[in-house]
Scaffold this active site. Structure first.
Site, short mmCIF file in Angstrom:
data_model
loop_
_atom_site.label_atom_id
_atom_site.label_comp_id
_atom_site.label_asym_id
_atom_site.label_seq_id
_atom_site.Cartn_x
_atom_site.Cartn_y
_atom_site.Cartn_z
N SER A 179 10.50 23.63 34.63
CA SER A 179 9.40 24.04 33.76
C SER A 179 9.80 25.04 32.69
O SER A 179 9.01 25.32 31.77
CB SER A 179 8.27 24.64 34.61
OG SER A 179 7.70 23.64 35.45
N GLU B 173 63.76 46.37 46.10
CA GLU B 173 64.25 45.08 45.61
C GLU B 173 65.74 44.85 45.84
O GLU B 173 66.15 43.71 46.05
CB GLU B 173 63.94 44.96 44.10
CG GLU B 173 62.48 44.77 43.78
CD GLU B 173 61.94 43.45 44.31
OE1 GLU B 173 62.55 42.40 44.07
OE2 GLU B 173 60.88 43.48 44.99
#
Length: 716
Positions: free
Chosen positions: A411, A145
């Site tokens: 159904s 970083e």
């Protein structure tokens, strides 16, 4: 002295003709004196021209004005910049709570056995010092970083120039120049909007942090406050989230994986894509070696032994269930300010089997049957959800098809029609004729395309005969069918259209499955639920479940008749592929128009399981019916999970009569029969309106009667 003053007034300096001493009064700032050098004047003897003196005086005045206004502009620019800095310095956010780590409430959802499922919201841990962490964790973060972290003053000019060059070449923003200190300022105090105002505040805060704290203190703050995906804030929470242990015990490969998350926590989270997270960790290791934070041998070893998930991150993927629970949580516990622990009804073993069977079934049949999605709900007869599969892959689609997708049940709704019929005096042995029927211009047909004449209602339900289901619905009344559906828990919009008997409205799988639970538990309506208790992280109880539903909705006689018919459907009807040898069960298939949806919902005395298959875009499948793939999925799940469970009979009992009841000469052959039946219906009272009871036999049968639940006392 008088000559000196006169020379000053005339703009001549004490040093002769080569300089001038100029005085100017500037508003608010007072008098400013400037000494301006000028070229030596040419003698008249050499120039011999008067025009040269005028040009020389003009240049003198021009240089004087340039110098004057340059000073004025510079002074005012300095004042303006100083004022701007002062303004931003006075409006910076408070830093009093810089070390307060646990500030955001979280919700931790756990299974029935206490296994963590997921943590939602802020997941923070107690602050952990840099000295307590392995050195390679901090080195990994700094290397990937901000490798000049220990040499800059909070802002890295070299990094800014590098990022500007890269972005200029790329034609867009592809790289940032923020330091770790700037990231810390942004994460704690500011928003993530990309504006000049925010960047200036970020820079000022970075300078303030560098002036107030040491580099190690800044890195400690960063490691404890940064978001690392999966709802985890800080390396300690992330370590427990992904590896099931403290950050103090992280290995080098694990530390590299956590450092790799900083670039894009959601994208590189190992729970989202482990291979991508491992590749990112390999990049971190390479940068550590290049920047001198790690020797080549250790880097190669860590590369050869990448980190893998452990602890809670390896628990079954029950995110669909967790989403459903969290969505319902405010209704049970409100919105407290403290973190919560939610004890659920989920059975981790059943969930794992359900996911495995769904995935295997789709992998085998996707191409052949044109089916891409499936869902499953597993609950005990009291409505406690034990497993929920909302789709094929939660990572690809978080939409919960089990709880929220509205589809036509076909159904699978017919048992509700037959329930209304049983409550109005018909029996499983009542005879009806499978023949062409026309209602309001609509002529339903059968799936087989044929008509089979006289048959009992048991046979008609088992074979899923459409014509007889419509006849029954018209006999008892469509409103009566809707009232029965409401008592069973159907909440969606249901229009009294003739096709309601064939399930042409929309329901969710969860709704349909919980309706069948009444047949398994002794005739009581249930409310599907997944939360047993809710308490704060400190142990204060906010909610504990008591009760399971609204109570009995059908008589023991009606229940016995329904279980007789639905058991026959499993033995000889459309659900025979789901039947389990030696274990009493009932169920019903369902298929919507054009094979867009296929269902199977079945139950034993211990579990109620619903299965749906189809496609998200509603595309038709290749002749898939409820008695096919859904029935096989149901059978496989029950075989794998219930083989060691004690066999229990279904509740209720039905004794067949010697002579079939019911006249064949009723509707549709005699319209007067239906009219007289509707005239005899009583107006429902208060409880009828509340629970859907009619004033007919079903309501009177239950009045004042406490119906015990047969079978097991509990389903755990």
């Amino acid at each position: 002295m008088s000559n000196r003053r006169q020379n000053q007034r005339n703009g001549r300096g004490a040093r002769g003709t080569s300089s001038e001493l100029m005085s100017r009064r500037i508003p608010f700032l007072g008098t400013v004196r400037l000494e301006v050098e000028r070229p030596a004047k040419k003698s008249k003897a050499r120039s011999g021209k008067g025009g040269g003196q005028k040009a020389e005086r003009y240049r003198d005045r021009l240089w004087g004005r340039v110098a004057y206004w340059s000073v004025v502009c510079g002074v005012w620019m300095g004042v303006g910049f100083g004022g701007l800095i002062l303004y931003y310095a006075l409006t910076l956010p408070s830093t009093d709570n810089l070390w307060d780590i646990d500030t955001t409430p979280s919700v931790t959802v756990v299974a029935a056995d206490g296994t963590p499922i997921v943590t939602r919201g802020g997941r923070h841990s107690a602050a952990i010092g840099l000295a307590e962490l392995p050195a390679y964790l901090g080195d990994a973060v700094v290397a990937i970083e901000d490798h000049r972290f220990y040499s800059h003053f909070g802002i890295d000019p070299i990094g800014l120039v590098r990022a500007a060059v890269v972005n200029l070449k790329a034609g867009g923003v592809v790289q940032g120049g923020s330091t770790l200190t700037q990231q810390l300022a942004k994460n704690i105090f500011l928003t993530h909007e990309r504006t000049f105002d925010r960047k200036l505040r970020e820079a000022l805060l970075a300078l303030w942090l560098e002036a107030k704290f040491t580099k190690d203190e800044i890195l400690t703050l960063y490691l404890n406050r940064v978001y690392l995906g999966g709802g985890a804030y800080g390396v300690e929470a992330a370590s427990y989230r992904y590896f099931g242990k403290s950050a103090r015990d992280l290995t080098l490969p694990e530390a590299a994986m956590i450092a790799g998350l900083l670039k894009a926590p959601s994208r590189y989270a190992p729970t989202a894509n482990l291979e991508r997270a491992q590749a990112r960790a390999a990049t971190v290791l390479a940068v550590m070696v290049r920047e001198g934070f790690l020797d080549y041998g250790d880097g190669q070893w860590a590369f050869n032994h990448p980190a893998t998930l452990a602890g809670a991150a390896r628990a079954p993927s029950s995110r669909y269930f967790a989403d459903w629970v969290v969505d319902r949580l405010p209704g049970y516990a409100g919105r407290p300010n403290s973190s919560l622990m939610v004890q659920t009804t989920l059975d981790s073993d059943l969930q794992r089997v359900a996911e495995k069977i769904i995935e295997a079934a789709l992998a085998r049949n996707e191409q052949a049957l044109g089916v891409t999605q499936a869902a499953m709900v597993v609950m005990t007869p009291d409505g406690a959800v034990r497993a929920m599969v909302g789709g094929r892959n939660y990572q690809q689609s978080q939409y919960n098809r089990a709880a929220y997708a509205q589809r036509q049940p076909g159904s699978a709704f017919k048992p509700v029609v037959y329930l209304a019929a049983m409550e109005r005096g018909l029996t499983p042995d009542t005879l009806r004729v499978d023949a062409p029927v026309v209602v309001d211009g609509w002529a339903p047909g059968n799936y087989s395309g044929t008509f089979n004449g006289i048959m009992s209602l048991t046979e008609a339900l088992a074979k899923s005969v459409n014509t007889i289901a419509v006849q029954i619905s018209e006999e008892v009344g469509r409103d009566a069918v809707i009232r029965s559906a409401r008592r069973l828990g159907f909440r969606g919009r249901m229009r009294p259209h003739p096709s309601i008997a064939l399930g042409t409205f929309e329901v969710t799988l969860l709704e349909l499955t919980s309706a069948y639970a009444a047949f398994a538990n002794g005739g009581a309506s249930v409310i599907p639920h997944g939360i047993d208790s809710v308490e704060t992280i400190s142990g204060s109880l906010l909610y504990r479940r008591r009760g399971s539903g609204v109570g009995a909705i059908m008589s023991p006689q009606t229940l016995g008749m329904m279980n007789h018919m639905l058991s026959e459907t499993m033995r000889t009807g459309t659900g025979r592929r789901a039947a389990i040898a030696g274990r009493p069960s009932g169920g019903k298939t369902g298929t919507s128009q054009d094979f867009r949806d296929a269902w199977f919902v079945g139950y034993t005395a211990d579990l109620v399981v619903g299965v749906w298959v189809g496609n998200d875009d509603g595309a038709p499948m290749k002749s898939v019916t409820g008695g096919g793939l859904p029935a096989r999925i149901w059978h496989d799940f029950m075989e794998q999970t219930q083989s060691q469970v004690q066999v229990s009979a279904l509740p209720g009992e039905y004794r067949r009569v010697e002579t079939a009841t019911g006249s064949i000469g009723t509707w549709p052959f005699d319209d007067n029969s239906r009219a007289s039946q509707n005239e005899d219906d009583d107006e429902p009272g208060f409880f009828g309106r509340l629970f859907g009871f009619s004033g007919s036999a079903s309501g009177r049968e239950l009045e004042g009667r406490g119906i015990p639940r047969p079978g097991r006392n509990s389903w755990h």
